[in-house]
Structure formats: C-alpha cells, structure tokens
Scaffold this motif. Sequence first.
Motif, PDB file in Angstrom:
ATOM      1  N   TRP A 175       6.753  57.429  65.401  1.00 27.54           N
ATOM      2  CA  TRP A 175       6.936  56.213  66.196  1.00 27.54           C
ATOM      3  C   TRP A 175       7.575  55.116  65.345  1.00 27.54           C
ATOM      4  O   TRP A 175       8.481  54.407  65.803  1.00 27.54           O
ATOM      5  N   GLU A 176       7.117  54.983  64.105  1.00 25.61           N
ATOM      6  CA  GLU A 176       7.682  53.962  63.221  1.00 25.61           C
ATOM      7  C   GLU A 176       9.157  54.219  62.949  1.00 25.61           C
ATOM      8  O   GLU A 176       9.954  53.272  62.859  1.00 25.61           O
ATOM      9  N   GLU A 177       9.534  55.472  62.838  1.00 25.61           N
ATOM     10  CA  GLU A 177      10.939  55.806  62.603  1.00 25.61           C
ATOM     11  C   GLU A 177      11.811  55.348  63.772  1.00 25.61           C
ATOM     12  O   GLU A 177      12.897  54.793  63.590  1.00 25.61           O
ATOM     13  N   VAL A 178      11.311  55.561  64.989  1.00 22.44           N
ATOM     14  CA  VAL A 178      12.040  55.115  66.177  1.00 22.44           C
ATOM     15  C   VAL A 178      12.162  53.593  66.184  1.00 22.44           C
ATOM     16  O   VAL A 178      13.228  53.037  66.490  1.00 22.44           O
ATOM     17  N   GLN A 179      11.070  52.897  65.828  1.00 18.15           N
ATOM     18  CA  GLN A 179      11.100  51.439  65.823  1.00 18.15           C
ATOM     19  C   GLN A 179      12.046  50.908  64.745  1.00 18.15           C
ATOM     20  O   GLN A 179      12.745  49.915  64.952  1.00 18.15           O
ATOM     21  N   ASP A 180      12.060  51.570  63.586  1.00 18.97           N
ATOM     22  CA  ASP A 180      12.981  51.149  62.519  1.00 18.97           C
ATOM     23  C   ASP A 180      14.439  51.262  62.971  1.00 18.97           C
ATOM     24  O   ASP A 180      15.259  50.376  62.708  1.00 18.97           O
ATOM     25  N   LYS A 181      14.752  52.354  63.656  1.00 20.63           N
ATOM     26  CA  LYS A 181      16.119  52.540  64.142  1.00 20.63           C
ATOM     27  C   LYS A 181      16.477  51.472  65.168  1.00 20.63           C
ATOM     28  O   LYS A 181      17.578  50.901  65.152  1.00 20.63           O
ATOM     29  N   ARG A 182      15.533  51.186  66.055  1.00 21.30           N
ATOM     30  CA  ARG A 182      15.780  50.155  67.076  1.00 21.30           C
ATOM     31  C   ARG A 182      16.019  48.802  66.416  1.00 21.30           C
ATOM     32  O   ARG A 182      16.926  48.058  66.803  1.00 21.30           O
ATOM     33  N   GLU A 183      15.217  48.492  65.394  1.00 17.58           N
ATOM     34  CA  GLU A 183      15.380  47.204  64.722  1.00 17.58           C
ATOM     35  C   GLU A 183      16.733  47.122  64.013  1.00 17.58           C
ATOM     36  O   GLU A 183      17.397  46.081  64.040  1.00 17.58           O
ATOM     37  N   ARG A 184      17.149  48.216  63.395  1.00 16.03           N
ATOM     38  CA  ARG A 184      18.444  48.201  62.712  1.00 16.03           C
ATOM     39  C   ARG A 184      19.596  48.112  63.715  1.00 16.03           C
ATOM     40  O   ARG A 184      20.600  47.450  63.445  1.00 16.03           O
ATOM     41  N   ASP A 185      19.453  48.765  64.860  1.00 15.05           N
ATOM     42  CA  ASP A 185      20.480  48.651  65.904  1.00 15.05           C
ATOM     43  C   ASP A 185      20.590  47.206  66.381  1.00 15.05           C
ATOM     44  O   ASP A 185      21.687  46.689  66.609  1.00 15.05           O
ATOM     45  N   GLN A 186      19.437  46.552  66.536  1.00 13.39           N
ATOM     46  CA  GLN A 186      19.443  45.150  66.951  1.00 13.39           C
ATOM     47  C   GLN A 186      20.099  44.268  65.893  1.00 13.39           C
ATOM     48  O   GLN A 186      20.833  43.328  66.215  1.00 13.39           O
ATOM     49  N   GLN A 187      19.841  44.586  64.614  1.00  6.96           N
ATOM     50  CA  GLN A 187      20.449  43.821  63.543  1.00  6.96           C
ATOM     51  C   GLN A 187      21.965  43.998  63.535  1.00  6.96           C
ATOM     52  O   GLN A 187      22.712  43.040  63.331  1.00  6.96           O
TER      53      GLN A 187
END
Length: 542
Positions: free
Chosen positions: A243-255
């Motif tokens: 789950w954390e991996e998915v959230q990290d990717k989402r945060e980087r996409d937002q960045q």
Amino acid sequence: MSQRARRLALPLLCISLLAGCKTMPESITSLPIINKIAGKAPDPQAPLPPPVARTWPDVRKDVVNQRARGFGLVHAPELQKYLNDLLARIKRAVGVPDWQGGVHVLASHALDAYATGAGNIYVSLQWLIDAQSEDELVALLGHEFGHIYLHYHQLESAVADADTVTALLGMGTSLTLKAGEANRWNKVDVLFTSYSLGRGLATAIYSQSEETAADHFGLAIAHKLGYSYEHGSKAFLERLAGWEEVQDKRERDQQEALLAAIRAQAAEQPSARQTASPANPLNQGMADASGAMRGEMQAAMSQLSFELRTGFDKVAGSHPSTLRRIDTLAEVAETYPAVAVHREAVVQPLERVRKERRTALILQNYETAFKVIDAPDAPTAVATARAAASGPTATHAVPLYALYVATQEQTARGRSSPAQQRQDPGQLLEANFSSETDRAWITYRERSTRLKEGRQTAAAQRTVERGLASFAQAEEVQPYLVRFYGETSGWDDAKKRALACAKDFPRAARRCQRAAISPAEQAQLDKQDKTKRDDFLKQMFK
C-alpha cells in the motif's frame, strides 16, 4: 568555500547525519531516552515482561476525540464485536483481561491503525476489507496492543525531562556549531536548531524502536494464540508495504504534475516580455529564456523541498521502513524456527462476519462512497452516493459527505434541475447530527464553514454550538473553534480562546495559537517570510 556552498552546508550536514549511524555522535547511545529502549530483540517464545502500572486516561473522551478526526468512526456492531473478541483473547493471553479499552473502526480507506494511551485501538475500515485472514488481523491488533502493554505513550513526558533535554542540547550543538559558524548564526540560532535537531533524532530513534518492539510483541502473541507467522505478521507487513508503494507513486506523480504547472505558469508570466522590445528578436529571446530559467528555478526549489521532506520522513519518521520491519521479523523467524512453523490460515471467522448482511452492506456502501468522494464529477455520482447513504449507513458521515460533494459538483456543472439548484446541499449533512452512534465532527465543521462563507453567521454559530454538545471535550476541534470565532466574533475573542485552549488542551496549544492569527497579522508574517526568502536567494547566488 563559496558563500553558496557555505549556505548549503547545514542541509547537507543534516542529511548526512540522518543518512547513517556512522556519522552520528557516539554520545547518542548515552541519552536517557535511548537507554530505555536499547537491547537485543526478545525470544518470541519467552515470557513477556510484567505490565507497567499506570493511570489510564478517560476511555470515553478518547473515543470522542477520535470521532473528531477525519471522518470519525464507523458504527458496525457485528464487526466491532468480532474485533473486540479478538482483542479480549489477546488480553487474556498476556494476563491483563480486565484492562480498559476496545477496538474501534476508523472511517478511512487508507491502511491505518494506531493505539492510544487510554487503551483503545483504532483500525481503518480498509484493513477489514483487505485482510485475507484472521491471522493478519490478530497480528495487527497484537502489534497495536503491544504499544499499550509496553506503555509506549510516554515519549513527550520523557523528552521534557530535564536530564534528557540537557543531553539533547549537547548532542544537537555538536552537530550544528560548525555549520552555524559558516552561516554566521548567532547563539540563539544555534541553540534553537541544536534542540530541534537533537530532539528530532532522539524521538525518531525512540519511536522507531517502539515499532520494532511492538512488532516483536505482536509476533509473540500471535504465536502464543496459535496463528501463522506467514499469514499473520508477515502478511500484515507485506500488505502495508504494498500500500505504501502505491501511495509513494501517487505522491511522486502529483509532484511531477506540480512541477509541470510551475514551469508552465512561469513561462506565461509577462514581466520579462513587457520590458523587451518586440522589434528586437534578441531581447525577446532573452525574455523567453528568463521565463524558462525562472520556471526551472522554481521547479527545482519545489523538487528539493519534496525530496528533503520525503527523505526526512523515511529516515526520521515515527515508523521505521516497513521493508526493514519485514526483514527484522524474518530474522527472528530464522533464529526461532518454531515461530515460523507452517500453519493454515484462519479464514472462515473473518469471512463469516464480512458476509453478515448488515456488515456486508456497510462495507459495500463505504467503498462506493469513497469512490464518489474521489470522483464527484462523474455523471452518476449523485445517484451512486444516494444509494450509499441508505440502509445501515443512512446517517453515516462518509456516505452523506459523498452525497453532499457530488450534489455540489453536479449543481456547479449545471446538471441538476432548477428545483435542485435552489436547495442547500449542506442540509444533507444534518442527517448525521441526529445519530449518536454515527456522529462525526467533520459534518458540523463542513456545514458551519459553508454557512459562514455564505454570510449566514447566526446559522453557522448554531451549527457549531450544536456540535459542541457532543464534541466540546475533543482536543481535535479546538483549533477550528478558535479560527471560527475569530472570523465571526472578532480576533480578540480568538486569542482568548487560544489561551484557554493552551490551558485545557496543551497538545493543541500551538495549533490554537496559529488559528488565532488574524488575516492582517498573517499578511504581515507572509511579507516578512517573503523578504527572508528573497534575501536568502540573493545571498545564495552572490
């Protein structure tokens, strides 16, 4: 060394210090706070340490305060009974069957769980949707109960201890003096930064050690109760890591999207073009280059801020890396093979409770509601949300909020009828007010905020007062109250409320003080901050 290099010395020093133990001062191990948690990981089959005597906070006030966070709690009687039966088994296994506290379900679609000093455990609804076995839930509950049993709710009082503060100041000063000299800091700058950095390092290590100890505790209890390591502690942490991996990717996409927007906005700014002669191609080209350079600089600063924030969170966050936690438990399982012996997963009890009619509807309606909240502009959003806000969840905050935001969005897009456009969507939230078991502060907050913004001040104040009948003792609502009354009754009133907040709710004191800052005061602070940033950049590029 150039001036720019000297000014980058402190951030680089902090990063290097946080990046590995070899650069940390040896005196860190002598801190009182560290000595309490140092030591070899215990044998999961060994007797547990005796429980520590304590004074319990009020368990009911604790629950009310959690109802004031996020979307509050989920009233799901059958599911809660199942979870509390599991917690009762854990308490009996460790010899404290009469301890206060229970399990409560968070209205959240994140994989979230935590324990409080009052003895309560809060587990997000998403865990109960995603978990594949009872083993996994017992590992999760065992981990959280470990925080309670091992009395890991003393960090703030420990850090405030005079001896500990002295040690932190000494450690922090050794890290920052040379960088401070290079940056021409005064003694106050050094002292403040020393304490902040020292406290951050020590509390991070303390908190990460808590997590490791709680993992060992959860593993030991699950083993004692006959549950599988593979399907329990290992599966629980692997699910969290995924789950954390998915959230990290989402945060980087937002960045990445933010960086693109910064560059585009900078390129469109007319300031450089306005001073360039249209007849002079060279000047025009220089103006374009200046805009592009400005955009790249702003983007670089944003990216640096993002990288420093995420990097510090990973190194000095309150939880160690989940992958590292998995590896640590794997080492324990290798050292004590009996813990890792193969056992079949216990699946039927969890499946049975999830298929129970009311529970199944609650889970389904919440999943639907969260999807609507994520995409309220979908053409079918209102109808979908209306279905979610029915049956056993007709008065729950999440489905009602989903219906509220979808109705607002459809009205804004002109998709509703003239009669619907005349209606106040905020009234939908009031169904939550009347339900004692489902009541959440977010509905009062959203309703009062929109009424205030619509200049219906008296109605907004009535909504807040109605909410305070249930949430007056909730720490989480205090900053909002300070801000609300500042905007409706004056900033002198807000400052008085902030003082009362600091007295009655010390942990919320700083948030209340910030909430009492008037717009005029904030504008002045922003102006001062901008001046400091501009001066910093000028000095940096001299």
